[in-house]
Write a protein that holds these residues in place. Sequence first.
Motif, PDB file in Angstrom:
ATOM      1  N   PRO A 175       0.810  -1.226   0.000  1.00  0.00           N
ATOM      2  CA  PRO A 175       0.000   0.000   0.000  1.00  0.00           C
ATOM      3  C   PRO A 175       0.840   1.271   0.000  1.00  0.00           C
ATOM      4  CG  PRO A 175      -0.893  -1.588   1.561  1.00  0.00           C
ATOM      5  CD  PRO A 175       0.433  -2.123   1.108  1.00  0.00           C
ATOM      6  N   LEU A 176       1.951   1.272   0.728  1.00  0.00           N
ATOM      7  CA  LEU A 176       2.811   2.447   0.755  1.00  0.00           C
ATOM      8  C   LEU A 176       3.423   2.718  -0.609  1.00  0.00           C
ATOM      9  CD1 LEU A 176       4.685   1.954   4.157  1.00  0.00           C
ATOM     10  CD2 LEU A 176       2.688   3.374   3.682  1.00  0.00           C
ATOM     11  N   LEU A 177       3.906   1.671  -1.269  1.00  0.00           N
ATOM     12  CA  LEU A 177       4.509   1.849  -2.580  1.00  0.00           C
ATOM     13  C   LEU A 177       3.490   2.306  -3.612  1.00  0.00           C
ATOM     14  CD1 LEU A 177       6.886  -1.254  -2.742  1.00  0.00           C
ATOM     15  CD2 LEU A 177       7.470   1.111  -2.229  1.00  0.00           C
ATOM     16  N   VAL A 178       2.294   1.721  -3.560  1.00  0.00           N
ATOM     17  CA  VAL A 178       1.236   2.133  -4.492  1.00  0.00           C
ATOM     18  C   VAL A 178       0.907   3.603  -4.291  1.00  0.00           C
ATOM     19  CG1 VAL A 178      -1.192   1.841  -5.091  1.00  0.00           C
ATOM     20  CG2 VAL A 178       0.245  -0.168  -4.743  1.00  0.00           C
ATOM     21  N   GLY A 179       0.803   4.008  -3.038  1.00  0.00           N
ATOM     22  CA  GLY A 179       0.504   5.410  -2.753  1.00  0.00           C
ATOM     23  C   GLY A 179       1.576   6.346  -3.278  1.00  0.00           C
ATOM     24  N   ASP A 208       1.118   9.148  -6.191  1.00  0.00           N
ATOM     25  CA  ASP A 208       1.442  10.545  -5.890  1.00  0.00           C
ATOM     26  C   ASP A 208       2.435  11.094  -6.907  1.00  0.00           C
ATOM     27  OD1 ASP A 208      -0.223  10.501  -3.706  1.00  0.00           O
ATOM     28  OD2 ASP A 208       1.384  10.175  -2.234  1.00  0.00           O
ATOM     29  N   ASP A 209       3.412  10.284  -7.285  1.00  0.00           N
ATOM     30  CA  ASP A 209       4.386  10.723  -8.290  1.00  0.00           C
ATOM     31  C   ASP A 209       3.720  10.953  -9.639  1.00  0.00           C
ATOM     32  OD1 ASP A 209       6.407  10.610  -6.460  1.00  0.00           O
ATOM     33  OD2 ASP A 209       7.173   8.653  -7.103  1.00  0.00           O
ATOM     34  N   LEU A 210       2.797  10.052 -10.019  1.00  0.00           N
ATOM     35  CA  LEU A 210       2.083  10.214 -11.284  1.00  0.00           C
ATOM     36  C   LEU A 210       1.248  11.490 -11.286  1.00  0.00           C
ATOM     37  CD1 LEU A 210       0.891   6.559 -11.992  1.00  0.00           C
ATOM     38  CD2 LEU A 210       2.586   7.859 -13.281  1.00  0.00           C
ATOM     39  N   GLU A 211       0.605  11.765 -10.165  1.00  0.00           N
ATOM     40  CA  GLU A 211      -0.203  12.988 -10.085  1.00  0.00           C
ATOM     41  C   GLU A 211       0.680  14.223 -10.238  1.00  0.00           C
ATOM     42  OE1 GLU A 211      -3.675  15.003  -7.280  1.00  0.00           O
ATOM     43  OE2 GLU A 211      -2.334  13.486  -6.434  1.00  0.00           O
ATOM     44  N   LEU A 212       1.855  14.200  -9.616  1.00  0.00           N
ATOM     45  CA  LEU A 212       2.773  15.330  -9.730  1.00  0.00           C
ATOM     46  C   LEU A 212       3.213  15.532 -11.173  1.00  0.00           C
ATOM     47  CD1 LEU A 212       4.534  17.504  -8.388  1.00  0.00           C
ATOM     48  CD2 LEU A 212       6.269  15.750  -8.011  1.00  0.00           C
ATOM     49  N   VAL A 213       3.551  14.445 -11.850  1.00  0.00           N
ATOM     50  CA  VAL A 213       3.985  14.536 -13.246  1.00  0.00           C
ATOM     51  C   VAL A 213       2.870  15.089 -14.123  1.00  0.00           C
ATOM     52  CG1 VAL A 213       4.661  13.190 -15.267  1.00  0.00           C
ATOM     53  CG2 VAL A 213       5.720  12.724 -13.054  1.00  0.00           C
ATOM     54  N   CYS A 258       2.888  18.609 -16.210  1.00  0.00           N
ATOM     55  CA  CYS A 258       2.787  18.542 -17.681  1.00  0.00           C
ATOM     56  C   CYS A 258       1.511  19.191 -18.206  1.00  0.00           C
ATOM     57  CB  CYS A 258       2.859  17.089 -18.138  1.00  0.00           C
ATOM     58  SG  CYS A 258       4.479  16.323 -17.860  1.00  0.00           S
ATOM     59  N   GLY A 259       0.698  19.727 -17.321  1.00  0.00           N
ATOM     60  CA  GLY A 259      -0.473  20.479 -17.747  1.00  0.00           C
ATOM     61  C   GLY A 259      -1.706  19.666 -18.078  1.00  0.00           C
ATOM     62  N   PHE A 260      -1.793  18.427 -17.629  1.00  0.00           N
ATOM     63  CA  PHE A 260      -2.988  17.628 -17.880  1.00  0.00           C
ATOM     64  C   PHE A 260      -4.110  18.092 -16.956  1.00  0.00           C
ATOM     65  CE2 PHE A 260       0.355  14.905 -19.502  1.00  0.00           C
ATOM     66  CZ  PHE A 260      -0.215  14.387 -20.654  1.00  0.00           C
ATOM     67  N   GLY A 261      -5.233  18.498 -17.546  1.00  0.00           N
ATOM     68  CA  GLY A 261      -6.357  18.995 -16.772  1.00  0.00           C
ATOM     69  C   GLY A 261      -7.152  17.882 -16.114  1.00  0.00           C
ATOM     70  N   ARG A 294      -8.336  11.243 -15.422  1.00  0.00           N
ATOM     71  CA  ARG A 294      -9.481  10.408 -15.060  1.00  0.00           C
ATOM     72  C   ARG A 294      -9.034   8.977 -14.750  1.00  0.00           C
ATOM     73  NH1 ARG A 294     -12.059  13.009 -19.491  1.00  0.00           N
ATOM     74  NH2 ARG A 294     -11.917  11.085 -20.714  1.00  0.00           N
ATOM     75  N   THR A 295      -8.069   8.477 -15.513  1.00  0.00           N
ATOM     76  CA  THR A 295      -7.547   7.129 -15.252  1.00  0.00           C
ATOM     77  C   THR A 295      -6.853   7.079 -13.903  1.00  0.00           C
ATOM     78  OG1 THR A 295      -7.210   6.730 -17.616  1.00  0.00           O
ATOM     79  CG2 THR A 295      -5.983   5.328 -16.081  1.00  0.00           C
ATOM     80  N   LEU A 296      -6.076   8.117 -13.592  1.00  0.00           N
ATOM     81  CA  LEU A 296      -5.392   8.167 -12.304  1.00  0.00           C
ATOM     82  C   LEU A 296      -6.398   8.234 -11.156  1.00  0.00           C
ATOM     83  CD1 LEU A 296      -2.720   8.319 -10.786  1.00  0.00           C
ATOM     84  CD2 LEU A 296      -2.802  10.809 -11.020  1.00  0.00           C
ATOM     85  N   ALA A 297      -7.466   9.011 -11.340  1.00  0.00           N
ATOM     86  CA  ALA A 297      -8.494   9.108 -10.306  1.00  0.00           C
ATOM     87  C   ALA A 297      -9.175   7.765 -10.078  1.00  0.00           C
ATOM     88  CB  ALA A 297      -9.521  10.168 -10.686  1.00  0.00           C
ATOM     89  N   LYS A 298      -9.400   7.022 -11.165  1.00  0.00           N
ATOM     90  CA  LYS A 298     -10.010   5.701 -11.026  1.00  0.00           C
ATOM     91  C   LYS A 298      -9.092   4.751 -10.263  1.00  0.00           C
ATOM     92  CE  LYS A 298     -12.146   1.916 -13.598  1.00  0.00           C
ATOM     93  NZ  LYS A 298     -11.459   0.907 -12.752  1.00  0.00           N
ATOM     94  N   LEU A 299      -7.804   4.802 -10.584  1.00  0.00           N
ATOM     95  CA  LEU A 299      -6.850   3.959  -9.866  1.00  0.00           C
ATOM     96  C   LEU A 299      -6.843   4.284  -8.376  1.00  0.00           C
ATOM     97  CD1 LEU A 299      -3.815   3.970 -12.338  1.00  0.00           C
ATOM     98  CD2 LEU A 299      -5.321   2.043 -11.803  1.00  0.00           C
TER      99      LEU A 299
END
Length: 224
Positions: free
Chosen positions: A6-10, A14-19, A23-26, A33-38
């Motif tokens: 769970p810690l690694l997944v989190g 978090d790193d993906l959200e930062l990227v 990079c300007g993805f709204g 949306r895919t990240l939010a679903k994950l």
Amino acid sequence: MGYVVPLLVGEVLDDLELVLNECGFGADSPERRTLAKLGGDRAVAGVDWAAAASWQELIVRGLAELTDPAWHGVDAGDGDCHGVLAATLAGATARLDRDGDQATAALARVARRLVTEQRALRVACGPDASHDPADPAARALADRHALLLLAAAVLGTREAAENTWVRFLGGPHWALLALSRITERLGAPLPGRTPDPHPAVWAELAERSGHGVDCDLYASKLLW
């Protein structure tokens, strides 16, 4: 491992959200949306922060037994998977070729440093120690134990694949990178003369990208 995952997944999410933010993805982009679903699926999969806290409490309550080699056998047939994994750290380290290539020799040095950390943890978690899940010091010991189990899994996976067709998985570079990160997270200094494993790992990933191969350790073919 139920606590580490769970810690690694989190951290990865978090790193993906930062990227994506940088990079300007709204918020309405397919990537966000895919990240939010994950993120929403984490609780269902049992890899959210609540799961991590639950596993951490279990580890804290059993620290004396979990870190005591006398409680574990070394035969996987006895059903003691935790004990076998804990013993793998010292066992796989002892079997590493210390006189091999530079990366393998460095892997052996880092692995020996982690074996020393495991011995120190056993002393700190002795039968006379008190382990209360509400105690931050006890939770810190659980964190260290989980990270050392992760290191054992890395070494065991590399060793099992060493003489197989999975060339990269049996090699030292990805394992050296993983163990270096674990050592740093434990707050322990890396041994001297530790080469940077990043170039070899990046070269492997670049080669896979050009051949439609996934970035998992088993070099699976991409499905899209």
